[in-house]
Design a protein around this motif. Structure first.
Motif, PDB file in Angstrom:
ATOM      1  N   ALA A 208       0.821  -1.208   0.000  1.00 49.71           N
ATOM      2  CA  ALA A 208       0.000   0.000   0.000  1.00 49.71           C
ATOM      3  C   ALA A 208       0.857   1.261   0.000  1.00 49.71           C
ATOM      4  N   ALA A 209       1.995   1.212   0.687  1.00 50.56           N
ATOM      5  CA  ALA A 209       2.868   2.385   0.737  1.00 50.56           C
ATOM      6  C   ALA A 209       3.348   2.772  -0.655  1.00 50.56           C
ATOM      7  N   LYS A 210       3.454   1.787  -1.545  1.00 46.59           N
ATOM      8  CA  LYS A 210       3.891   2.049  -2.909  1.00 46.59           C
ATOM      9  C   LYS A 210       2.728   2.292  -3.866  1.00 46.59           C
ATOM     10  N   GLY A 211       1.557   1.742  -3.541  1.00 44.19           N
ATOM     11  CA  GLY A 211       0.453   1.751  -4.488  1.00 44.19           C
ATOM     12  C   GLY A 211      -0.450   2.964  -4.451  1.00 44.19           C
ATOM     13  N   PHE A 212      -0.495   3.670  -3.314  1.00 46.07           N
ATOM     14  CA  PHE A 212      -1.350   4.844  -3.244  1.00 46.07           C
ATOM     15  C   PHE A 212      -0.667   6.062  -3.845  1.00 46.07           C
ATOM     16  N   ALA A 213      -1.488   7.080  -4.114  1.00 46.50           N
ATOM     17  CA  ALA A 213      -0.943   8.316  -4.672  1.00 46.50           C
ATOM     18  C   ALA A 213       0.065   8.938  -3.722  1.00 46.50           C
ATOM     19  N   THR A 214      -0.144   8.770  -2.416  1.00 47.88           N
ATOM     20  CA  THR A 214       0.783   9.228  -1.395  1.00 47.88           C
ATOM     21  C   THR A 214       0.729   8.268  -0.224  1.00 47.88           C
ATOM     22  N   ALA A 215       1.840   8.093   0.465  1.00 46.32           N
ATOM     23  CA  ALA A 215       1.888   7.201   1.623  1.00 46.32           C
ATOM     24  C   ALA A 215       1.335   7.867   2.872  1.00 46.32           C
ATOM     25  N   GLU A 216       1.032   9.166   2.785  1.00 41.74           N
ATOM     26  CA  GLU A 216       0.489   9.870   3.941  1.00 41.74           C
ATOM     27  C   GLU A 216      -1.029   9.727   3.991  1.00 41.74           C
TER      28      GLU A 216
END
Length: 280
Positions: A208-216
């Motif tokens: 998920a940290a890599k797949g979302f537009a931002t990890a925040e």
């Protein structure tokens, strides 16, 4: 009892189950004293939130309600879930209800989801899956770590995201469904959460940290006097794979009825569908 299915990539599965997050009218989308001490409003808001997941494990189990709202191109869709969760065993069961079609008729039957460390099982998936079979996916193969793909965020994964809180503030006291709670607001980092997450959530959260537009992940968390999460609202930026636009996803988890029975039995391998899932 959890076995890996062969020949199924996260991308293919996400497309196949897109009815959950993209196919419902979204245009263009492919009790201890120590716990009570933790919950007191101090300057250590970050530490309080870091401990929230462990507090749920000590509590054992609860009932859960979830909602996931997606907005893209001026269209809003809400998917709702209801069930129970065993925080000791990291197992949950939700009945996920998809929204009605624009004409008002029910377009999809409710989908039963079983949540397990590193895996998601779905029944009544439809699209070529026999009614008596389950679909299984390794959540570490999903680009969002199953934080949004299943139409509901795993309650324990949602809580473990708070292990990645970098900054947070205590907003004040309020109530959630009649229960006095303390409201915290801040931003969690998915990558940081993955480093300290339980074994079953490390892989999905790394993905998920890599797949979302931002990890925040901006969030609002509501904890009771025992440090238990009563409500957790998290906002994700999910990238539309087809148009490369960002879909705003707001996931809300409500926990109540702590100590409620939460027996979850995962399907036997013979009951898991291993054929082709029809694309929608």
């Amino acid at each position: 009892m959890v076995e890996r299915r062969q020949g199924r990539t996260g991308a293919a599965f996400a497309a196949a189950v897109g009815v959950l997050v993209c196919g419902a009218s979204v245009t263009g989308c492919s009790g201890s004293g120590a716990a009570a001490e933790d919950a007191r409003p101090t300057t250590d808001a970050v530490g309080t939130l870091h401990r929230a997941a462990a507090t749920l494990v000590r509590e054992g189990s609860s009932k859960a309600r979830t909602s996931m709202e997606m907005a893209t191109g001026g269209t809003r869709v809400t998917i709702r879930g209801d069930g129970v969760y065993d925080f000791h065993g990291r197992l949950g069961r939700l009945t996920v209800t998809l929204p009605r079609d624009p004409a008002g008729a029910e377009e999809h039957r409710p989908i039963t989801e079983l949540l397990a460390p590193g895996a998601l099982f779905m029944k009544n998936r439809g699209a070529g899956v026999p009614a008596d079979k389950w679909v299984r996916v390794d959540t570490a193969t999903l680009s969002d770590g199953n934080l949004v793909t299943g139409g509901a965020t795993d309650p324990y994964a949602a809580a473990e995201l708070l292990r990645g809180v970098r900054k947070a503030t205590y907003v004040g006291q309020t109530e959630v469904e009649g229960t006095p709670v303390r409201h915290y607001r801040g931003i969690a980092d998915i990558g940081l959460a993955a480093r300290s997450a339980s074994a079953g959530n490390k892989g999905p959260l790394r993905a998920a940290a890599k797949g979302f537009a931002t990890a925040e992940v901006p969030f609002d968390a509501y904890l009771d006097d025992q440090g238990r999460i009563r409500k957790l609202r998290q906002r994700f930026g999910f990238v539309n794979g087809e148009r490369k636009t960002t879909v705003a996803v707001t996931s809300t988890t409500l926990l109540y009825g702590f100590g409620a029975p939460a027996r979850v039995v995962l399907p036997a391998s013979a009951d898991i569908f291993d054929g082709k899932i029809a694309e929608r």
